[in-house]
Design a protein around this motif. Structure first.
Motif, PDB file in Angstrom:
ATOM      1  N   GLY A  57       0.832  -1.202   0.000  1.00  0.00           N
ATOM      2  CA  GLY A  57       0.000   0.000   0.000  1.00  0.00           C
ATOM      3  C   GLY A  57       0.860   1.243   0.000  1.00  0.00           C
ATOM      4  O   GLY A  57       2.007   1.241  -0.468  1.00  0.00           O
ATOM      5  N   ALA A  58       0.299   2.316   0.545  1.00  0.00           N
ATOM      6  CA  ALA A  58       0.970   3.614   0.499  1.00  0.00           C
ATOM      7  C   ALA A  58       2.316   3.589   1.219  1.00  0.00           C
ATOM      8  O   ALA A  58       3.287   4.193   0.762  1.00  0.00           O
ATOM      9  N   GLU A  59       2.393   2.871   2.356  1.00  0.00           N
ATOM     10  CA  GLU A  59       3.639   2.855   3.129  1.00  0.00           C
ATOM     11  C   GLU A  59       4.756   2.159   2.353  1.00  0.00           C
ATOM     12  O   GLU A  59       5.890   2.637   2.302  1.00  0.00           O
ATOM     13  N   ARG A  60       4.437   1.040   1.719  1.00  0.00           N
ATOM     14  CA  ARG A  60       5.449   0.355   0.923  1.00  0.00           C
ATOM     15  C   ARG A  60       5.829   1.182  -0.302  1.00  0.00           C
ATOM     16  O   ARG A  60       6.996   1.242  -0.675  1.00  0.00           O
ATOM     17  N   ASP A  61       4.845   1.844  -0.909  1.00  0.00           N
ATOM     18  CA  ASP A  61       5.139   2.675  -2.082  1.00  0.00           C
ATOM     19  C   ASP A  61       6.114   3.796  -1.723  1.00  0.00           C
ATOM     20  O   ASP A  61       7.007   4.128  -2.504  1.00  0.00           O
ATOM     21  N   ARG A  62       5.929   4.400  -0.536  1.00  0.00           N
ATOM     22  CA  ARG A  62       6.854   5.459  -0.113  1.00  0.00           C
ATOM     23  C   ARG A  62       8.260   4.897   0.086  1.00  0.00           C
ATOM     24  O   ARG A  62       9.253   5.517  -0.305  1.00  0.00           O
ATOM     25  N   ALA A  63       8.343   3.722   0.707  1.00  0.00           N
ATOM     26  CA  ALA A  63       9.654   3.105   0.918  1.00  0.00           C
ATOM     27  C   ALA A  63      10.310   2.750  -0.413  1.00  0.00           C
ATOM     28  O   ALA A  63      11.508   2.983  -0.613  1.00  0.00           O
ATOM     29  N   LEU A  64       9.524   2.192  -1.345  1.00  0.00           N
ATOM     30  CA  LEU A  64      10.070   1.866  -2.663  1.00  0.00           C
ATOM     31  C   LEU A  64      10.463   3.124  -3.432  1.00  0.00           C
ATOM     32  O   LEU A  64      11.428   3.128  -4.194  1.00  0.00           O
ATOM     33  N   LEU A  94      20.429  16.004 -12.624  1.00  0.00           N
ATOM     34  CA  LEU A  94      19.782  14.704 -12.789  1.00  0.00           C
ATOM     35  C   LEU A  94      19.606  14.015 -11.443  1.00  0.00           C
ATOM     36  O   LEU A  94      18.554  13.430 -11.160  1.00  0.00           O
ATOM     37  N   GLY A  95      20.646  14.091 -10.588  1.00  0.00           N
ATOM     38  CA  GLY A  95      20.547  13.478  -9.266  1.00  0.00           C
ATOM     39  C   GLY A  95      19.432  14.085  -8.435  1.00  0.00           C
ATOM     40  O   GLY A  95      18.673  13.365  -7.773  1.00  0.00           O
ATOM     41  N   VAL A  96      19.305  15.418  -8.460  1.00  0.00           N
ATOM     42  CA  VAL A  96      18.220  16.080  -7.730  1.00  0.00           C
ATOM     43  C   VAL A  96      16.873  15.653  -8.294  1.00  0.00           C
ATOM     44  O   VAL A  96      15.912  15.403  -7.546  1.00  0.00           O
ATOM     45  N   GLY A  97      16.790  15.542  -9.618  1.00  0.00           N
ATOM     46  CA  GLY A  97      15.542  15.119 -10.243  1.00  0.00           C
ATOM     47  C   GLY A  97      15.130  13.718  -9.832  1.00  0.00           C
ATOM     48  O   GLY A  97      13.946  13.457  -9.594  1.00  0.00           O
ATOM     49  N   THR A  98      16.089  12.798  -9.717  1.00  0.00           N
ATOM     50  CA  THR A  98      15.752  11.432  -9.320  1.00  0.00           C
ATOM     51  C   THR A  98      15.251  11.375  -7.875  1.00  0.00           C
ATOM     52  O   THR A  98      14.315  10.629  -7.569  1.00  0.00           O
ATOM     53  N   VAL A  99      15.857  12.164  -6.996  1.00  0.00           N
ATOM     54  CA  VAL A  99      15.386  12.198  -5.608  1.00  0.00           C
ATOM     55  C   VAL A  99      13.965  12.750  -5.545  1.00  0.00           C
ATOM     56  O   VAL A  99      13.094  12.213  -4.849  1.00  0.00           O
ATOM     57  N   LEU A 100      13.708  13.832  -6.290  1.00  0.00           N
ATOM     58  CA  LEU A 100      12.361  14.403  -6.311  1.00  0.00           C
ATOM     59  C   LEU A 100      11.372  13.416  -6.923  1.00  0.00           C
ATOM     60  O   LEU A 100      10.242  13.258  -6.426  1.00  0.00           O
ATOM     61  N   GLY A 101      11.785  12.734  -7.993  1.00  0.00           N
ATOM     62  CA  GLY A 101      10.906  11.746  -8.609  1.00  0.00           C
ATOM     63  C   GLY A 101      10.557  10.613  -7.666  1.00  0.00           C
ATOM     64  O   GLY A 101       9.414  10.148  -7.629  1.00  0.00           O
ATOM     65  N   GLY A 102      11.542  10.170  -6.867  1.00  0.00           N
ATOM     66  CA  GLY A 102      11.262   9.129  -5.888  1.00  0.00           C
ATOM     67  C   GLY A 102      10.285   9.576  -4.822  1.00  0.00           C
ATOM     68  O   GLY A 102       9.474   8.786  -4.331  1.00  0.00           O
ATOM     69  N   ALA A 103      10.340  10.861  -4.464  1.00  0.00           N
ATOM     70  CA  ALA A 103       9.404  11.389  -3.466  1.00  0.00           C
ATOM     71  C   ALA A 103       8.002  11.559  -4.045  1.00  0.00           C
ATOM     72  O   ALA A 103       6.998  11.366  -3.349  1.00  0.00           O
ATOM     73  N   LEU A 104       7.920  11.923  -5.326  1.00  0.00           N
ATOM     74  CA  LEU A 104       6.618  12.147  -5.958  1.00  0.00           C
ATOM     75  C   LEU A 104       5.948  10.860  -6.409  1.00  0.00           C
ATOM     76  O   LEU A 104       4.718  10.806  -6.514  1.00  0.00           O
ATOM     77  N   ALA A 105       6.738   9.836  -6.693  1.00  0.00           N
ATOM     78  CA  ALA A 105       6.200   8.609  -7.276  1.00  0.00           C
ATOM     79  C   ALA A 105       5.061   7.986  -6.457  1.00  0.00           C
ATOM     80  O   ALA A 105       4.037   7.587  -7.041  1.00  0.00           O
ATOM     81  N   PRO A 106       5.180   7.853  -5.126  1.00  0.00           N
ATOM     82  CA  PRO A 106       4.062   7.257  -4.384  1.00  0.00           C
ATOM     83  C   PRO A 106       2.753   8.018  -4.551  1.00  0.00           C
ATOM     84  O   PRO A 106       1.675   7.419  -4.601  1.00  0.00           O
ATOM     85  N   ARG A 107       2.823   9.347  -4.657  1.00  0.00           N
ATOM     86  CA  ARG A 107       1.610  10.139  -4.859  1.00  0.00           C
ATOM     87  C   ARG A 107       1.022   9.891  -6.242  1.00  0.00           C
ATOM     88  O   ARG A 107      -0.193   9.806  -6.410  1.00  0.00           O
ATOM     89  N   VAL A 108       1.908   9.782  -7.227  1.00  0.00           N
ATOM     90  CA  VAL A 108       1.435   9.493  -8.581  1.00  0.00           C
ATOM     91  C   VAL A 108       0.772   8.117  -8.627  1.00  0.00           C
ATOM     92  O   VAL A 108      -0.295   7.928  -9.234  1.00  0.00           O
ATOM     93  N   GLY A 138      -2.377   4.825 -10.167  1.00  0.00           N
ATOM     94  CA  GLY A 138      -2.088   3.404 -10.206  1.00  0.00           C
ATOM     95  C   GLY A 138      -0.700   3.152 -10.758  1.00  0.00           C
ATOM     96  O   GLY A 138      -0.133   3.994 -11.469  1.00  0.00           O
ATOM     97  N   ALA A 139      -0.140   1.985 -10.456  1.00  0.00           N
ATOM     98  CA  ALA A 139       1.245   1.692 -10.839  1.00  0.00           C
ATOM     99  C   ALA A 139       1.417   1.602 -12.353  1.00  0.00           C
ATOM    100  O   ALA A 139       2.410   2.079 -12.906  1.00  0.00           O
ATOM    101  N   THR A 140       0.444   1.012 -13.060  1.00  0.00           N
ATOM    102  CA  THR A 140       0.564   0.882 -14.515  1.00  0.00           C
ATOM    103  C   THR A 140       0.621   2.242 -15.191  1.00  0.00           C
ATOM    104  O   THR A 140       1.477   2.503 -16.043  1.00  0.00           O
ATOM    105  N   ARG A 141      -0.289   3.122 -14.825  1.00  0.00           N
ATOM    106  CA  ARG A 141      -0.292   4.460 -15.425  1.00  0.00           C
ATOM    107  C   ARG A 141       0.937   5.247 -15.012  1.00  0.00           C
ATOM    108  O   ARG A 141       1.425   6.095 -15.772  1.00  0.00           O
ATOM    109  N   ALA A 142       1.452   4.995 -13.813  1.00  0.00           N
ATOM    110  CA  ALA A 142       2.683   5.669 -13.395  1.00  0.00           C
ATOM    111  C   ALA A 142       3.841   5.279 -14.318  1.00  0.00           C
ATOM    112  O   ALA A 142       4.670   6.128 -14.679  1.00  0.00           O
ATOM    113  N   ILE A 143       3.916   4.001 -14.695  1.00  0.00           N
ATOM    114  CA  ILE A 143       4.957   3.564 -15.634  1.00  0.00           C
ATOM    115  C   ILE A 143       4.795   4.281 -16.967  1.00  0.00           C
ATOM    116  O   ILE A 143       5.759   4.800 -17.541  1.00  0.00           O
TER     117      ILE A 143
END
Length: 493
Positions: free
Chosen positions: A163-170, A341-355, A360-365
């Motif tokens: 769920g959301a907690e695992r998505d944030r960790a991932l 690029l490094g800053v962008g990847t960190v921000l992307g990792g933080a935004l990904a769980p919200r997306v 949904g995971a498929t649309r996020a891909i």
């Protein structure tokens, strides 16, 4: 929890498994994973992310230092590529085997053994005075990566509920893994210029020691009560197949696709990997059950992850060529250029769980890979002057954000809906996709550059620029095509 048991919490946050009949576990009771308290989960997350980030840095930290290493240790020009290839071969080739061993022998045991091997190998490499010693150390580091990465990822997915907690960790894990690749280029340049390339290896020693000291906070993970057997024929087939494939790709990237050694290795790798499903159907306890590979989320999710890593890491390679061979940047200046690029990847990792929570995971891909392609395509306008440097930084930042959204979507897709006892298998496959993608992308894009340079005549700044922009076009189109194909496959009922 395992079937027939529930979890109870004791004072101080300790967990205990209570059987379906109300009994407490005895010495013969199979152990299953217990999710620790919130504070402990955070400590576990820090330990696992530290290990993963360190190994991601190791993929690229020595790349900019290769000339210095060759002069210091005595490598020939042709032999220098093996400093990087020895690590990548072992990291990609042995990951499926170690991912399964994590399920069979215990994830914490394999994780800590891998970290001990990483520290030892790094110390030996930092002290190396001969090519043989340094390559042996890089092999040890690659084996450590193959052991630690799937074990750490499966510990993460079993520690945090789906769920959301695992998505944030991932998301954090994906951000740091991707940022580690670019950080390695920056850190390698800094350490080589200011101290010595040896410190790029010595740095791992205190980190490994700190992780080992934190071992009491790492959960044991799921352990089977039975004593399962390892699928030796399957392990040999897939490991040798991946080793041959990665060797062939790296050789082709350095010598060209017409090189006989590269062609033989590629054919052998393809044959062994094609034989792997046949072997798995004939053994009693397969390394990777064929039915597992046929799951759409597993198969297509891993394809998306492989190509997401292949496109973005190879783009770093292409832009390194551009910055150094065309614009004349120093290795340190080129490495620092990837900070955006490094800053962008960190921000992307933080935004990904919200997306993922929203789409949904498929649309996020799909959204992530499409946005990555859109950010990459303008780089075909790169020219022989520094006029495009600022747009380059903006584009790599945006591409880094988008790439991490796709990567976290892939990790979520490839590991969701699975029981704890299959998490090591799922995360081992996901890690293999990541490492093969990192290794595969660079030689493929290098071949595009080389073909364009050869067709244009002599190697000059202008012909390198032409080759780089052609490869960037291929890179962007590959990301867009992956979004379309994988998105369609995962949405199909």
């Amino acid at each position: 929890m395992g079937p027939g048991g529930v979890g109870c919490w004791l004072p101080g946050g300790r967990g205990v498994i209570v059987g379906a009949d109300g009994s407490l576990p005895g010495k013969d009771t199979p152990m299953v994973s217990v999710v620790p308290t919130t504070t402990r989960r955070r400590l576990v997350l820090v330990v696992l992310l530290t290990a993963g980030f360190t190994l991601a840095v190791d993929f690229s930290i020595l790349n900019v230092a290769l000339p210095a290493i060759g002069a210091d240790v005595g490598f020939t020009l042709d032999g220098l590529q093996w400093v990087a290839t020895a690590f990548a071969l072992c990291a990609a080739g042995f990951t499926p085997l170690f991912g399964r061993l994590a399920d069979l022998l215990g994830r914490r045991r394999l994780f800590l053994s891998g970290m001990a091997l990483l520290g030892t190998g790094s110390l030996v490499g930092g002290l190396a005075t001969s090519p043989t010693a340094l390559l042996a150390a890089r092999v040890a580091q690659g084996l450590a990566a193959a052991a630690v990465t799937p074990a750490a990822l499966s510990l993460l997915t079993t520690t945090f509920p789906e769920g959301a907690e695992r998505d944030r960790a991932l998301g954090l894990n994906g951000a740091l893994m991707a940022a580690g690749f670019t950080t390695g280029a920056v850190l390698g340049g800094l350490l080589t210029d200011l101290l010595s390339w040896r410190w790029a290896l010595f740095l791992n020693v205190p980190i490994a020691a700190a992780v080992l000291l934190a071992a009491p906070w790492v959960p044991a993970g799921t352990r089977s009560g039975a004593r399962p057997r390892l699928d030796v024929p399957g392990a040999i087939t897939v490991t040798l197949g991946l080793l041959a494939l990665v060797f062939g790709l790296t050789t082709a990237g350095g010598r060209g696709w017409a090189d006989p050694t590269a062609l033989v290795a590629l054919v052998l790798g393809a044959a062994l990997l094609g034989l792997f499903p046949v072997v798995e159907r004939r053994v009693a306890e397969p390394l990777v059950p064929v039915s597992f590979l046929r799951r759409r989320t597993v198969g297509w999710g891993n394809l998306a992850g492989l190509l997401a890593f292949a496109t973005e890491t190879s783009l770093v390679f292409l832009l390194t060529l551009y910055l150094q061979e065309v614009l004349g940047f120093s290795p340190l200046a080129a490495g620092l250029s990837f900070a955006a690029l490094g800053v962008g990847t960190v921000l992307g990792g933080a935004l990904a769980p919200r997306v993922i929570a929203r789409l949904g995971a498929t649309r996020a891909i799909v959204v992530g890979l499409s946005a990555q392609a859109a950010a990459t395509l303008p780089l075909v306008l790169l020219g022989p002057t520094t006029a495009m440097v600022v747009p380059l930084l903006v584009a790599t930042f945006a591409g880094g954000v988008a790439n991490l959204v796709a990567i976290v979507g892939f990790m979520t897709t490839a590991t969701s809906g699975l029981p704890d006892h299959e998490q090591g298998l799922a995360t081992g496959l996901a890690t293999t996709s990541q490492q093969v993608g990192i290794t595969l992308g660079i030689p493929v894009m290098s071949a595009v550059v080389t073909a364009n340079v050869h067709s244009s005549g002599a190697e000059t700044a202008a012909t390198v620029l032409s080759g780089v922009t052609a490869a960037i076009r291929v890179n962007a189109l590959l990301a867009a095509a992956t979004a379309v194909v994988v998105g369609s496959a995962l949405r199909r009922r």
